[in-house]
Write a protein that holds these residues in place. Sequence first.
Motif, mmCIF file in Angstrom:
data_model
loop_
_atom_site.group_PDB
_atom_site.id
_atom_site.type_symbol
_atom_site.label_atom_id
_atom_site.label_comp_id
_atom_site.label_asym_id
_atom_site.label_seq_id
_atom_site.Cartn_x
_atom_site.Cartn_y
_atom_site.Cartn_z
ATOM 1 N N LEU A 91 20.029 7.028 -31.038
ATOM 2 C CA LEU A 91 19.778 8.251 -31.806
ATOM 3 C C LEU A 91 20.915 9.246 -31.631
ATOM 4 C CD1 LEU A 91 15.964 8.754 -31.150
ATOM 5 C CD2 LEU A 91 17.086 7.557 -33.044
ATOM 6 N N ALA A 92 21.504 9.305 -30.425
ATOM 7 C CA ALA A 92 22.614 10.224 -30.181
ATOM 8 C C ALA A 92 23.857 9.826 -30.963
ATOM 9 C CB ALA A 92 22.934 10.272 -28.694
ATOM 10 N N ALA A 93 23.944 8.560 -31.367
ATOM 11 C CA ALA A 93 25.117 8.080 -32.103
ATOM 12 C C ALA A 93 25.052 8.383 -33.591
ATOM 13 C CB ALA A 93 25.265 6.575 -31.891
ATOM 14 N N GLU A 94 23.913 8.892 -34.078
ATOM 15 C CA GLU A 94 23.806 9.246 -35.499
ATOM 16 C C GLU A 94 24.727 10.420 -35.829
ATOM 17 O OE1 GLU A 94 22.058 7.674 -37.869
ATOM 18 O OE2 GLU A 94 21.409 6.156 -36.416
ATOM 19 N N SER A 95 25.127 10.519 -37.080
ATOM 20 C CA SER A 95 26.061 11.559 -37.497
ATOM 21 C C SER A 95 25.528 12.948 -37.133
ATOM 22 C CB SER A 95 26.297 11.483 -39.011
ATOM 23 O OG SER A 95 25.078 11.645 -39.710
ATOM 24 N N GLN A 96 26.420 13.798 -36.620
ATOM 25 C CA GLN A 96 26.035 15.134 -36.142
ATOM 26 C C GLN A 96 26.054 16.116 -37.321
ATOM 27 O OE1 GLN A 96 25.423 15.122 -32.425
ATOM 28 N NE2 GLN A 96 25.369 13.059 -33.298
ATOM 29 N N THR A 97 24.889 16.495 -37.784
ATOM 30 C CA THR A 97 24.798 17.353 -38.974
ATOM 31 C C THR A 97 24.186 18.716 -38.684
ATOM 32 O OG1 THR A 97 22.656 16.341 -39.503
ATOM 33 C CG2 THR A 97 24.614 15.365 -40.521
ATOM 34 N N CYS A 98 23.817 18.954 -37.416
ATOM 35 C CA CYS A 98 23.119 20.173 -37.047
ATOM 36 C C CYS A 98 23.685 20.667 -35.723
ATOM 37 C CB CYS A 98 21.615 19.877 -36.918
ATOM 38 S SG CYS A 98 20.599 21.231 -36.329
ATOM 39 N N SER A 99 23.790 21.986 -35.536
ATOM 40 C CA SER A 99 24.260 22.543 -34.265
ATOM 41 C C SER A 99 23.230 23.515 -33.720
ATOM 42 C CB SER A 99 25.610 23.252 -34.449
ATOM 43 O OG SER A 99 25.480 24.328 -35.352
ATOM 44 N N ASP A 100 23.188 23.606 -32.405
ATOM 45 C CA ASP A 100 22.189 24.450 -31.755
ATOM 46 C C ASP A 100 22.816 25.196 -30.590
ATOM 47 O OD1 ASP A 100 19.938 25.210 -29.909
ATOM 48 O OD2 ASP A 100 18.756 24.235 -31.462
ATOM 49 N N SER A 101 22.674 26.503 -30.585
ATOM 50 C CA SER A 101 23.170 27.333 -29.488
ATOM 51 C C SER A 101 22.074 28.284 -29.002
ATOM 52 C CB SER A 101 24.404 28.135 -29.940
ATOM 53 O OG SER A 101 24.089 28.934 -31.074
ATOM 54 N N THR A 102 20.821 27.828 -29.103
ATOM 55 C CA THR A 102 19.695 28.676 -28.699
ATOM 56 C C THR A 102 19.522 28.722 -27.188
ATOM 57 O OG1 THR A 102 18.185 26.793 -28.953
ATOM 58 C CG2 THR A 102 18.441 28.271 -30.839
ATOM 59 N N THR A 103 20.220 27.838 -26.460
ATOM 60 C CA THR A 103 20.159 27.846 -25.003
ATOM 61 C C THR A 103 21.578 27.904 -24.452
ATOM 62 O OG1 THR A 103 20.331 25.455 -24.684
ATOM 63 C CG2 THR A 103 18.147 26.326 -25.160
ATOM 64 N N ALA A 104 21.693 27.933 -23.145
ATOM 65 C CA ALA A 104 23.012 27.895 -22.517
ATOM 66 C C ALA A 104 23.687 26.552 -22.721
ATOM 67 C CB ALA A 104 22.884 28.196 -21.027
ATOM 68 N N THR A 105 22.911 25.571 -23.158
ATOM 69 C CA THR A 105 23.437 24.229 -23.425
ATOM 70 C C THR A 105 23.573 24.033 -24.933
ATOM 71 O OG1 THR A 105 22.300 23.416 -21.453
ATOM 72 C CG2 THR A 105 23.079 21.769 -23.013
ATOM 73 N N SER A 106 24.711 24.399 -25.499
ATOM 74 C CA SER A 106 24.936 24.201 -26.930
ATOM 75 C C SER A 106 25.162 22.716 -27.206
ATOM 76 C CB SER A 106 26.147 25.012 -27.398
ATOM 77 O OG SER A 106 25.909 26.394 -27.219
ATOM 78 N N PHE A 107 24.661 22.266 -28.353
ATOM 79 C CA PHE A 107 24.793 20.847 -28.679
ATOM 80 C C PHE A 107 24.740 20.653 -30.180
ATOM 81 C CE2 PHE A 107 20.308 21.766 -27.999
ATOM 82 C CZ PHE A 107 19.682 21.175 -29.080
ATOM 83 N N THR A 108 25.164 19.465 -30.614
ATOM 84 C CA THR A 108 25.038 19.069 -32.011
ATOM 85 C C THR A 108 24.120 17.862 -32.091
ATOM 86 O OG1 THR A 108 26.993 17.681 -31.856
ATOM 87 C CG2 THR A 108 27.301 19.957 -32.651
ATOM 88 N N SER A 109 23.556 17.656 -33.270
ATOM 89 C CA SER A 109 22.568 16.584 -33.421
ATOM 90 C C SER A 109 22.446 16.214 -34.892
ATOM 91 C CB SER A 109 21.216 17.053 -32.872
ATOM 92 O OG SER A 109 20.188 16.124 -33.161
ATOM 93 N N HIS A 110 21.868 15.073 -35.121
ATOM 94 C CA HIS A 110 21.539 14.642 -36.477
ATOM 95 C C HIS A 110 20.150 15.125 -36.888
ATOM 96 C CE1 HIS A 110 21.569 11.944 -39.979
ATOM 97 N NE2 HIS A 110 20.336 11.582 -39.650
ATOM 98 N N PHE A 111 19.364 15.618 -35.921
ATOM 99 C CA PHE A 111 17.938 15.808 -36.126
ATOM 100 C C PHE A 111 17.536 17.287 -36.101
ATOM 101 C CE2 PHE A 111 18.739 11.689 -34.336
ATOM 102 C CZ PHE A 111 17.907 10.842 -35.040
ATOM 103 N N PRO A 112 16.994 17.811 -37.179
ATOM 104 C CA PRO A 112 16.457 19.168 -37.167
ATOM 105 C C PRO A 112 15.181 19.236 -36.333
ATOM 106 C CG PRO A 112 15.967 18.112 -39.249
ATOM 107 C CD PRO A 112 16.852 17.162 -38.495
#
Length: 550
Positions: A91-112
């Motif tokens: 699942l982590a290998a799916e294309s990164q289409t979303c970004s999240d910075s709501t925590t101290a751990t910012s990340f990107t993801s394919h999943f809303p």
Amino acid sequence: MIKRRRFAALLVLAIAGAVATVVAAGGPSGAKAASGVPNIVVIYEENHSFDNLYGFWERVNGLTTIDRAHTIQVNQAGAPYNCLMQVDVNLAAESQTCSDSTTATSFTSHFPNSPFLIDTYLQPADTTCPPNPNAAFSSPNGFRKGTGSPGGCTRDLVHEFYQEQYQLNNGQQNRYVTGSDAVGLTMGVYDSRSLPIYQYLHSGQHPKYAILDNFFQSAFGGSFLNHQWLISAATPTYPNAPANLHSVIDSNGMPVRYPLYTPTGTVARGPLTVVCPSPLPNRACGDYAVNTMQPSQQPFGAFGAKLPLLTTPTIGDRLTGAGFDWAWYAGGWSNAAGVVNAPGWTNGNGPTCSDPNVIPNSPYPYCPDGLFQFHHQPFNYYVNYGPGMPGRTHLRDEAEFQQTLASSTGSCGLKPVSFVKPIGEENEHPGYASESSGSSHLVSLIRSIFGSACRDNTFVVVAYDEFGGQWDHMTPPGQGGKAGPADIWGPGTRIPAMVLYQGLRGPFVVDHTQYDTTSILATIEHGYNLAPLGTRDAAVNDLRRVISAG
């Protein structure tokens, strides 16, 4: 002759009286119960929430009825995520289409931040399951496509006592992601309509069945504790336990750090509850075993602390005391328990066992399969069911259950009560079992029952031991003020459950009655006129209510 439908309607009133008459006379001496009382078969599967597995079943309170308040996941501070972090390798290998910075751990993801279909990304043919039983726990985040065996497995998800209570968030159901080592995978769901069990029950000549869409796991956390509640309606104790076995929780009730959770103080994950008093109200404390422990008699695993033998009463004790025969049939039991040449025995002789799938260096005659789960054998924790004890005869291999059905042609040979526990490869547990193959094995068990002479006098319950760390939108009893039998042990997350019985009103029923796992005990206790084991099984609805549903 009373017609079957009329018999079903009368059964709720008649069964207790019929059994009471037999018990008063001393109970049956053989394997058969009183005339008119159906055999009870409990098939105990593994680790799925209701929404995760049955959420798309028609007419149920499932994924078509979810509300935002119990779905959108929030971070430790209570703010909604924008994306779902993924650590499962596929699942982590799916294309990164979303970004999240709501925590101290910012990340990107394919999943809303919403439920998603696992089937879209992992199909039964995908080689993401362990390459062999002994490799099952060698890759915590799963096996990348092309490196494992077929089955479409995901990684495993944490499912433990204190973590689940944090995830439930007092019935808001919105901290499954934050309180998990698998983070966003908690929101994955299967298309129920693609499951072999769904397809079987929508084919011609299927047995009558009811989906129970208001059924909760009896205790918070994982398989060990919920298997204990299935047979005893109680949490095991470890008197005078070593201090290092106790959990330590922070001000949020969490015992550990996760990718999106930062402890507010000292934490430690242990198999026992925290030392009293609990630092957080309404959390269990004391010498109670809540997370996985090993039995202290064979068969047991080489890892983890061992629980001292238990002497508290079980449903097996109650049945035996009243003169009713029963059995716990476990896949792989003969090999694991060293029952040489019994049904299910497949290994050779020698100082170690020769089958390449057994746990390495297993001493003969104990030859456990690499995915035999010792903590799924609850009776083996009790003095009465140890090697050489009279109760040991009730612990059998699943192969014997299948043989009994195969030979049940003129009459049904089942015992009054049977528990069936599939082996790891076939129990649907995320991380090491394929959902599709596990569901197919479930179909095989059901076909065997309803294709035999046991078809018309067997009441089959299919339930899952616990949620497997997966989200469900429905608030459990006792959470957020929701009514229903509850205590400091549970109930926890809603889980899949069904009843198959030819005495149901229609071919397919949805029963909205509130149940938890101890309802299985209540059904046996009421049906065979046995005293309740605890306060919960004395208070819950028993499953015979399904007969009048429709």
